[in-house]
Design a protein around this motif. Structure first.
Motif, PDB file in Angstrom:
ATOM      1  N   ALA A  22      41.838  34.894  46.473  1.00  0.00           N
ATOM      2  CA  ALA A  22      42.131  36.058  45.632  1.00  0.00           C
ATOM      3  C   ALA A  22      41.865  35.742  44.160  1.00  0.00           C
ATOM      4  CB  ALA A  22      43.584  36.505  45.828  1.00  0.00           C
ATOM      5  N   ALA A  25      38.096  35.911  43.730  1.00  0.00           N
ATOM      6  CA  ALA A  25      37.645  37.307  43.760  1.00  0.00           C
ATOM      7  C   ALA A  25      38.021  38.026  42.463  1.00  0.00           C
ATOM      8  CB  ALA A  25      38.251  38.029  44.965  1.00  0.00           C
ATOM      9  N   PHE A  26      39.211  37.756  41.944  1.00  0.00           N
ATOM     10  CA  PHE A  26      39.636  38.364  40.687  1.00  0.00           C
ATOM     11  C   PHE A  26      38.746  37.890  39.538  1.00  0.00           C
ATOM     12  CE2 PHE A  26      42.327  38.139  36.827  1.00  0.00           C
ATOM     13  CZ  PHE A  26      42.466  39.489  36.620  1.00  0.00           C
ATOM     14  N   GLU A  96      37.820  47.907  40.405  1.00  0.00           N
ATOM     15  CA  GLU A  96      37.717  46.750  41.302  1.00  0.00           C
ATOM     16  C   GLU A  96      38.559  45.586  40.760  1.00  0.00           C
ATOM     17  OE1 GLU A  96      36.554  44.486  44.609  1.00  0.00           O
ATOM     18  OE2 GLU A  96      36.427  46.637  44.235  1.00  0.00           O
ATOM     19  N   ARG A 100      41.643  43.814  42.681  1.00  0.00           N
ATOM     20  CA  ARG A 100      41.684  42.362  42.906  1.00  0.00           C
ATOM     21  C   ARG A 100      42.929  41.737  42.278  1.00  0.00           C
ATOM     22  NH1 ARG A 100      38.465  41.433  47.124  1.00  0.00           N
ATOM     23  NH2 ARG A 100      36.494  42.489  46.834  1.00  0.00           N
TER      24      ARG A 100
END
Length: 155
Positions: A22, A25-26, A96, A100
């Motif tokens: 995560a 992805a962030f 997005e 995230r």
């Protein structure tokens, strides 16, 4: 005494991996948002430069040909459209990033709760070990006291 073993250790490892995923992805979403903003700044600078070129051309005092005027008009329309499109890209990238971030916060919360549970279980384990050690020491002390009494009575 048996060694401390946290029964949810596998869950803890999986949750840590999910948190790391995560985070990645962030970070990627943040990078995409920054790239989109940088491209929008570039488009705005190109528009500004076109406006300066048009102003300089019109200040020269010469007559501007209709073809040149139409070219500038098409250019400004095209740049406005690019800027509007890029604004949509930025809005999507920001959405997005928010998504995230929410996922990352959820993973961090889950990890924190599992780690707290592990700490609690470890504290309970240590308390049990301490209690058993104290019980053994008490038994040893009682046995020594009983032996000393037996020796005193025998003398």
């Amino acid at each position: 005494m048996k060694k401390f073993r946290f029964q949810l250790e596998t869950l803890l490892k999986v949750t840590r991996m999910k948190k790391e995923e995560a985070e990645v992805a962030f970070a990627e979403a943040v990078r995409r948002l920054e790239d989109a903003r940088a491209y929008q700044r570039q488009l705005l600078e190109e528009m500004h430069q076109g406006q300066l070129d048009y102003e300089n051309l019109s200040k020269e005092g010469t007559r501007i040909k209709i073809g040149t005027l139409m070219s500038f008009n098409r250019f400004f329309g095209w740049k406005r459209q690019q800027i509007e499109d890029q604004q949509q890209v930025i809005l999507q990238a920001n959405a997005e990033r928010q998504k995230r971030l929410k996922i990352l916060m959820e993973q961090m919360s889950a990890l924190k709760s599992i780690e707290k549970l592990k700490e609690k279980r470890l504290a309970e384990y240590k308390a049990e070990v301490l209690q058993e050690e104290q019980k053994m020491l008490d038994e040893i002390g009682l046995q020594l006291t009983m032996r000393n009494r037996e020796l005193e009575e025998a003398v």
